[in-house]
Design a protein around this motif. Structure first.
Motif, PDB file in Angstrom:
ATOM      1  N   GLU A 181       0.804  -1.223   0.000  1.00 18.91           N
ATOM      2  CA  GLU A 181       0.000   0.000   0.000  1.00 18.91           C
ATOM      3  C   GLU A 181       0.836   1.271   0.000  1.00 18.91           C
ATOM      4  OE1 GLU A 181      -0.266  -2.622   2.087  1.00 18.91           O
ATOM      5  OE2 GLU A 181      -0.782  -1.967   4.120  1.00 18.91           O
ATOM      6  N   ASP A 182       2.145   1.143   0.115  1.00 21.14           N
ATOM      7  CA  ASP A 182       3.040   2.301  -0.025  1.00 21.14           C
ATOM      8  C   ASP A 182       3.342   2.603  -1.491  1.00 21.14           C
ATOM      9  OD1 ASP A 182       4.807   1.084   2.831  1.00 21.14           O
ATOM     10  OD2 ASP A 182       3.406   2.769   2.776  1.00 21.14           O
ATOM     11  N   THR A 183       2.895   1.744  -2.385  1.00 24.97           N
ATOM     12  CA  THR A 183       3.118   1.953  -3.808  1.00 24.97           C
ATOM     13  C   THR A 183       2.454   3.247  -4.266  1.00 24.97           C
ATOM     14  OG1 THR A 183       3.319  -0.401  -4.307  1.00 24.97           O
ATOM     15  CG2 THR A 183       2.657   1.052  -6.115  1.00 24.97           C
ATOM     16  N   ALA A 184       3.253   4.125  -4.858  1.00 26.84           N
ATOM     17  CA  ALA A 184       2.752   5.436  -5.284  1.00 26.84           C
ATOM     18  C   ALA A 184       3.872   6.200  -5.973  1.00 26.84           C
ATOM     19  CB  ALA A 184       2.255   6.244  -4.087  1.00 26.84           C
ATOM     20  N   VAL A 185       3.500   7.297  -6.596  1.00 20.90           N
ATOM     21  CA  VAL A 185       4.485   8.286  -7.030  1.00 20.90           C
ATOM     22  C   VAL A 185       4.707   9.230  -5.854  1.00 20.90           C
ATOM     23  CG1 VAL A 185       5.032  10.141  -8.633  1.00 20.90           C
ATOM     24  CG2 VAL A 185       3.792   8.118  -9.435  1.00 20.90           C
ATOM     25  N   TYR A 186       5.947   9.395  -5.474  1.00 21.00           N
ATOM     26  CA  TYR A 186       6.307  10.241  -4.342  1.00 21.00           C
ATOM     27  C   TYR A 186       6.831  11.581  -4.850  1.00 21.00           C
ATOM     28  CZ  TYR A 186       5.641   6.446  -1.033  1.00 21.00           C
ATOM     29  OH  TYR A 186       5.080   5.462  -0.256  1.00 21.00           O
ATOM     30  N   TYR A 187       6.297  12.645  -4.272  1.00 21.56           N
ATOM     31  CA  TYR A 187       6.671  14.002  -4.661  1.00 21.56           C
ATOM     32  C   TYR A 187       7.268  14.739  -3.465  1.00 21.56           C
ATOM     33  CZ  TYR A 187       3.426  13.194  -8.537  1.00 21.56           C
ATOM     34  OH  TYR A 187       2.768  12.681  -9.639  1.00 21.56           O
ATOM     35  N   CYS A 188       8.313  15.512  -3.716  1.00 26.17           N
ATOM     36  CA  CYS A 188       8.770  16.426  -2.682  1.00 26.17           C
ATOM     37  C   CYS A 188       8.278  17.822  -3.025  1.00 26.17           C
ATOM     38  CB  CYS A 188      10.286  16.395  -2.517  1.00 26.17           C
ATOM     39  SG  CYS A 188      11.256  16.839  -3.969  1.00 26.17           S
ATOM     40  N   ALA A 189       8.040  18.597  -1.997  1.00 24.85           N
ATOM     41  CA  ALA A 189       7.481  19.927  -2.165  1.00 24.85           C
ATOM     42  C   ALA A 189       8.067  20.855  -1.113  1.00 24.85           C
ATOM     43  CB  ALA A 189       5.960  19.876  -2.046  1.00 24.85           C
ATOM     44  N   LEU A 190       8.127  22.114  -1.453  1.00 25.87           N
ATOM     45  CA  LEU A 190       8.762  23.114  -0.605  1.00 25.87           C
ATOM     46  C   LEU A 190       7.745  24.180  -0.249  1.00 25.87           C
ATOM     47  CD1 LEU A 190      12.223  24.678  -1.355  1.00 25.87           C
ATOM     48  CD2 LEU A 190      10.272  26.153  -0.862  1.00 25.87           C
ATOM     49  N   LYS A 191       7.732  24.561   1.025  1.00 24.10           N
ATOM     50  CA  LYS A 191       6.854  25.651   1.442  1.00 24.10           C
ATOM     51  C   LYS A 191       7.691  26.764   2.043  1.00 24.10           C
ATOM     52  CE  LYS A 191       3.863  24.529   4.676  1.00 24.10           C
ATOM     53  NZ  LYS A 191       3.789  25.697   5.550  1.00 24.10           N
ATOM     54  N   GLN A 192       7.244  27.976   1.816  1.00 25.55           N
ATOM     55  CA  GLN A 192       8.000  29.140   2.242  1.00 25.55           C
ATOM     56  C   GLN A 192       7.389  29.828   3.445  1.00 25.55           C
ATOM     57  OE1 GLN A 192       8.076  31.108  -1.680  1.00 25.55           O
ATOM     58  NE2 GLN A 192      10.280  30.715  -1.714  1.00 25.55           N
ATOM     59  N   ASN A 193       6.228  29.389   3.888  1.00 22.13           N
ATOM     60  CA  ASN A 193       5.558  30.080   4.973  1.00 22.13           C
ATOM     61  C   ASN A 193       5.102  29.090   6.026  1.00 22.13           C
ATOM     62  OD1 ASN A 193       5.435  32.858   3.749  1.00 22.13           O
ATOM     63  ND2 ASN A 193       4.367  31.692   2.175  1.00 22.13           N
ATOM     64  N   MET A 194       4.811  29.614   7.186  1.00 25.31           N
ATOM     65  CA  MET A 194       4.241  28.805   8.251  1.00 25.31           C
ATOM     66  C   MET A 194       2.846  28.357   7.837  1.00 25.31           C
ATOM     67  SD  MET A 194       5.341  31.026  11.594  1.00 25.31           S
ATOM     68  CE  MET A 194       4.540  29.865  12.697  1.00 25.31           C
ATOM     69  N   GLY A 195       2.335  27.367   8.523  1.00 24.44           N
ATOM     70  CA  GLY A 195       1.002  26.859   8.225  1.00 24.44           C
ATOM     71  C   GLY A 195       1.007  25.351   8.254  1.00 24.44           C
ATOM     72  N   SER A 196      -0.091  24.784   7.835  1.00 31.83           N
ATOM     73  CA  SER A 196      -0.228  23.335   7.893  1.00 31.83           C
ATOM     74  C   SER A 196       0.795  22.631   7.000  1.00 31.83           C
ATOM     75  CB  SER A 196      -1.642  22.941   7.455  1.00 31.83           C
ATOM     76  OG  SER A 196      -1.736  21.537   7.322  1.00 31.83           O
ATOM     77  N   TYR A 197       1.322  21.532   7.500  1.00 30.80           N
ATOM     78  CA  TYR A 197       2.273  20.746   6.729  1.00 30.80           C
ATOM     79  C   TYR A 197       1.566  19.727   5.844  1.00 30.80           C
ATOM     80  CZ  TYR A 197       5.843  22.615   9.809  1.00 30.80           C
ATOM     81  OH  TYR A 197       6.679  23.455  10.488  1.00 30.80           O
ATOM     82  N   VAL A 198       0.309  19.444   6.129  1.00 32.82           N
ATOM     83  CA  VAL A 198      -0.373  18.357   5.430  1.00 32.82           C
ATOM     84  C   VAL A 198      -1.223  18.814   4.259  1.00 32.82           C
ATOM     85  CG1 VAL A 198      -0.392  17.044   7.576  1.00 32.82           C
ATOM     86  CG2 VAL A 198      -2.426  18.327   6.906  1.00 32.82           C
TER      87      VAL A 198
END
Length: 122
Positions: free
Chosen positions: A87-104
Motif C-alpha cells: 500500500e506504499d506503492t505510489a508516485v512520491y513528490y517532494c514539495a517546498l513551502k516558504q511560509n508557516m502553516g499546515s504541513y499536510v
C-alpha cells in the motif's frame, strides 16, 4: 527547483531511500515535505521537516517506518522508507513551502518536484 530521486521496485518488507535536492533560492524555505499519490487516489501527505531540521512530522500511516531528514549534502532532504508495504506503492513528490502553516495541506506548498515512482511487490 526540486529534484526527487531514489524510487524503484522493492519487495514488501524492504527499504528505499528517496532524495530531494533543492536548487536555486532556498534561503526563504520554511519546510520541505513528501507527498504521494497512488493510482486512482488523491495525493496525500507523508512527512515534512522544518528546513532547520529541528522538527519533523509524519502521517500516521508511515510513522515508525519512514524517517525524514536533512542530508549532509547541502539542500538535500531524504526520506528513508523501511518495512515497506504494497500500500506504499505510489508516485512520491517532494514539495517546498516558504511560509508557516499546515504541513499536510497540498496548497500550502509553493514548489513541487517531478515525482519518483515507488513500487512495493507483495
Amino acid at each position: 527547483q526540486l529534484q526527487a530521486s531514489g524510487g524503484g521496485l522493492v519487495q514488501a518488507g524492504g527499504s528505499l531511500r528517496l532524495s530531494c535536492a533543492a536548487s536555486g533560492r532556498t534561503a526563504s524555505t520554511y519546510a520541505l515535505g513528501w507527498f504521494r499519490q497512488a493510482p486512482g487516489k488523491e495525493r496525500e501527505f507523508v512527512a515534512a521537516i522544518r528546513w532547520n531540521g529541528r522538527s519533523t512530522y509524519y502521517a500516521n500511516s508511515v510513522k515508525g517506518r519512514f524517517t525524514i531528514s536533512r542530508g549532509s549534502v547541502e539542500n538535500t532532504v531524504y526520506l528513508q522508507m523501511n518495512s515497506l508495504k504494497p500500500e506504499d506503492t505510489a508516485v512520491y513528490y517532494c514539495a517546498l513551502k516558504q511560509n508557516m502553516g499546515s504541513y499536510v495541506i497540498i496548497n500550502e506548498y509553493d514548489y513541487w518536484g517531478q515525482g519518483t515512482l515507488v513500487t512495493v511487490s507483495s
